[in-house]
Every structure is written in C-alpha cells, then in structure tokens.
Enzyme design. Structure first.
Site, PDB file in Angstrom:
ATOM      1  N   TYR A 109     -23.120 -36.279 -15.216  1.00  0.00           N
ATOM      2  CA  TYR A 109     -24.423 -36.311 -14.541  1.00  0.00           C
ATOM      3  C   TYR A 109     -25.518 -35.775 -15.455  1.00  0.00           C
ATOM      4  O   TYR A 109     -26.535 -36.432 -15.695  1.00  0.00           O
ATOM      5  CB  TYR A 109     -24.330 -35.487 -13.258  1.00  0.00           C
ATOM      6  CG  TYR A 109     -25.623 -35.276 -12.522  1.00  0.00           C
ATOM      7  CD1 TYR A 109     -26.262 -36.333 -11.882  1.00  0.00           C
ATOM      8  CD2 TYR A 109     -26.193 -34.005 -12.438  1.00  0.00           C
ATOM      9  CE1 TYR A 109     -27.451 -36.140 -11.185  1.00  0.00           C
ATOM     10  CE2 TYR A 109     -27.377 -33.797 -11.735  1.00  0.00           C
ATOM     11  CZ  TYR A 109     -28.001 -34.865 -11.112  1.00  0.00           C
ATOM     12  OH  TYR A 109     -29.161 -34.671 -10.418  1.00  0.00           O
ATOM     13  N   ASP A 263     -23.532 -21.326 -15.912  1.00  0.00           N
ATOM     14  CA  ASP A 263     -23.410 -19.950 -15.455  1.00  0.00           C
ATOM     15  C   ASP A 263     -24.630 -19.461 -14.689  1.00  0.00           C
ATOM     16  O   ASP A 263     -24.518 -18.782 -13.672  1.00  0.00           O
ATOM     17  CB  ASP A 263     -23.167 -19.040 -16.658  1.00  0.00           C
ATOM     18  CG  ASP A 263     -24.263 -19.203 -17.720  1.00  0.00           C
ATOM     19  OD1 ASP A 263     -24.622 -20.358 -18.016  1.00  0.00           O
ATOM     20  OD2 ASP A 263     -24.764 -18.198 -18.248  1.00  0.00           O
TER      21      ASP A 263
END
Length: 293
Positions: A109, A263
């Site tokens: 994506y 993260d």
C-alpha cells in the site's frame, strides 16, 4: 474510476478533481497485495493523465503510510537520540520513506501510494500539472468503516477505530496487535475536512504542495487508545467494561503472514499552518465521545 469510459469526459467538465479512490484497510495490504497495488497506483494513473492533459487541477489523497518506519525505530530502545524530534516527527519535504523488506507485503500500500505521489510530482515538474497531495494521519469520526455483519460483509477487519468499536458493541475484548505498542495520532474528520476546504479555496497557496493533515497533540499508543475507548464507551453506553477488556494477539494471527508495521507517526504541521493557516482543534477524548455516542 476503474475501467469507466466516462472518466476523461467528467474530468474535462470539472474545474477540480479530488481522488479519494483506494483500497486502504491494513488487513488487505498483505492478503490482497495485487488489488492494493492496482487500486492505489494503476487505477489512479488515468486520473493523473487526464488532469495533466486537460490542464485540470488535482487534489490527490495519499497516506501518512508513505513515510513507513521512522529513523528512530532503527535505534536501540534506550538510545538518547530516540527523544530527538528529527528522528520521529514526519515532515513532507524532508523525511525519508523507509519501508520493510519485499516479503512483508504490508508495504504494498505505502509503496504504491509513494509511486503515484512521485508520478504526480513529476507531472507537475514536466507538464505543469496543478496538484496538491494530502497525507491523512488517521482521520476518525462517526460512520467510519464498517461493523462486520452489520454495515458490510460478515468477514473482514476494519481499521483500528471501527475494529475496537465493533468489539465494544459486541462486548468482546479489544485485540491488541503485538501488545498495542505502535504509536499513532488521530484527528477528527470535521477538522480534517476544514483543511481540505482550505486547499480547495486557496489554489495559489496549495498548488505544488504535499500536506500532512493530522493532530500531533492526539498521540497515543494503540493500547492507550483501547483503554480510552473502553472508558468512553462505558460512559456513553452505561455498560460496565469487561473484566478483561483487552487481549494481546500476534500480527500474524490478526493480519496474516507478511504483516509489518510502522512504529510511530507524528506529523509536522509547519507547512500546512504556514500555507493555509490550519490547525486541528478537537482533543482525542472529545472526538471519541462524539464518535461513540
């Protein structure tokens, strides 16, 4: 927009094209990578082409996922530089785009979105396409996504807000992928739409720019989001929380093989504030109450 013969004619008739068409649900990225790549790159190519050839302005919706992983994520957890903003705050024209390895198909994506951004930017440089690229940072609010079996197919995993809402409504524990340690910022859809309206209404100040649209003040871990949503839902519904409101699951168990994650995503808001004078307004707890009521 896919295989539609009306597309070029409609773009010729319009003053502005806004492309929001995409497969953009994380559960699809590594289970439907081909559809994801086609949707976000191949199917978007004609839109860019027709806008460029017909001198029409384009506002294209990308994603904060194009940033991938932060530089700070590659440092040891106790490294002092992890506290330095330059290693995790994401800036439109400076931050690198760092993705995981090819076998981690979750990045299909982000990679497709990055490539269409590069193509749009190239059309602007070589063919004078007037464009603005929007990078949303977790826009949330009422009517988002779907509740499986109620608003959509019985199978499927929506994005985090709808996923947790689904669990709360069904009185099921909220599933935290890999402990819910990933950090995210969330912005109210009403605030975000105000930003897009400013882009529409101020072409001279928006053209040629990529804009982060998020709220850095609404930063939480996914675990903290789960805790906040459990608390808010108990308040608005009058139902007591479950004895065990959350459970931990692995990414492979939840999303399937090939999943990976970024993260921390904190948007730098300097550019959009300078060009358009926009700042988000709604605190996270307020927007969660509005959404869950």
């Amino acid at each position: 927009i896919k295989n539609d013969s009306r597309l070029e004619g409609l773009i010729k008739m319009a003053d502005l094209t806004i492309n929001l068409a995409a497969i953009c649900t994380p559960a699809d990225y590594n289970t439907r990578p081909l559809d994801t790549i086609y949707s976000n790159f191949i199917d978007a190519l004609p839109v860019v082409k027709y806008c460029s050839e017909n001198s029409k302005r384009l506002i294209h919706f990308s994603t904060c996922e194009v940033y991938g992983k932060t530089i700070g994520s590659f440092l040891p957890k106790d490294h002092p530089l992890r506290k330095e903003a330059e290693f995790y705050v994401l800036t439109e024209d400076e931050s690198p785009c760092i993705f995981g390895p090819i076998v981690k198909q979750r990045w299909s994506y982000a990679c497709a979105k990055q490539l269409i951004e590069r193509l749009i930017f190239a059309e602007g440089a070589e063919n004078d396409l007037e464009f603005t690229i929007v990078r949303p940072f977790n826009w949330i609010g009422p009517r988002m996504d779907f509740i499986p079996g109620v608003d959509g197919p019985s199978e499927g995993v929506p994005r985090v807000l709808a996923c947790f809402s689904n669990n709360l409504l069904r009185r099921e524990p909220l599933k935290l992928v890999d402990g819910g340690e990933s950090q995210r910022t969330f912005v109210f859809i009403k605030d975000a739409i105000e930003a897009v309206l400013l882009m529409i209404e101020n072409p001279a100040r928006a053209n040629g720019h990529i804009f982060n649209v998020g709220n850095p003040d609404n930063e939480v871990t996914v675990r903290e989001l789960a805790e906040m949503m459990t608390e808010v839902y108990a308040k608005v519904s009058g139902e007591l929380p479950l004895e065990e409101p959350v459970i931990d699951v692995s990414a492979e168990e939840f999303y399937g093989e090939g999943y990976d994650d970024s993260d921390k995503r904190i948007p730098d808001m300097t550019l959009i504030n300078k060009q358009l004078g926009w700042n988000p307004k709604t605190p996270l707890k307020d927007l969660l109450e509005t959404t869950l009521t």
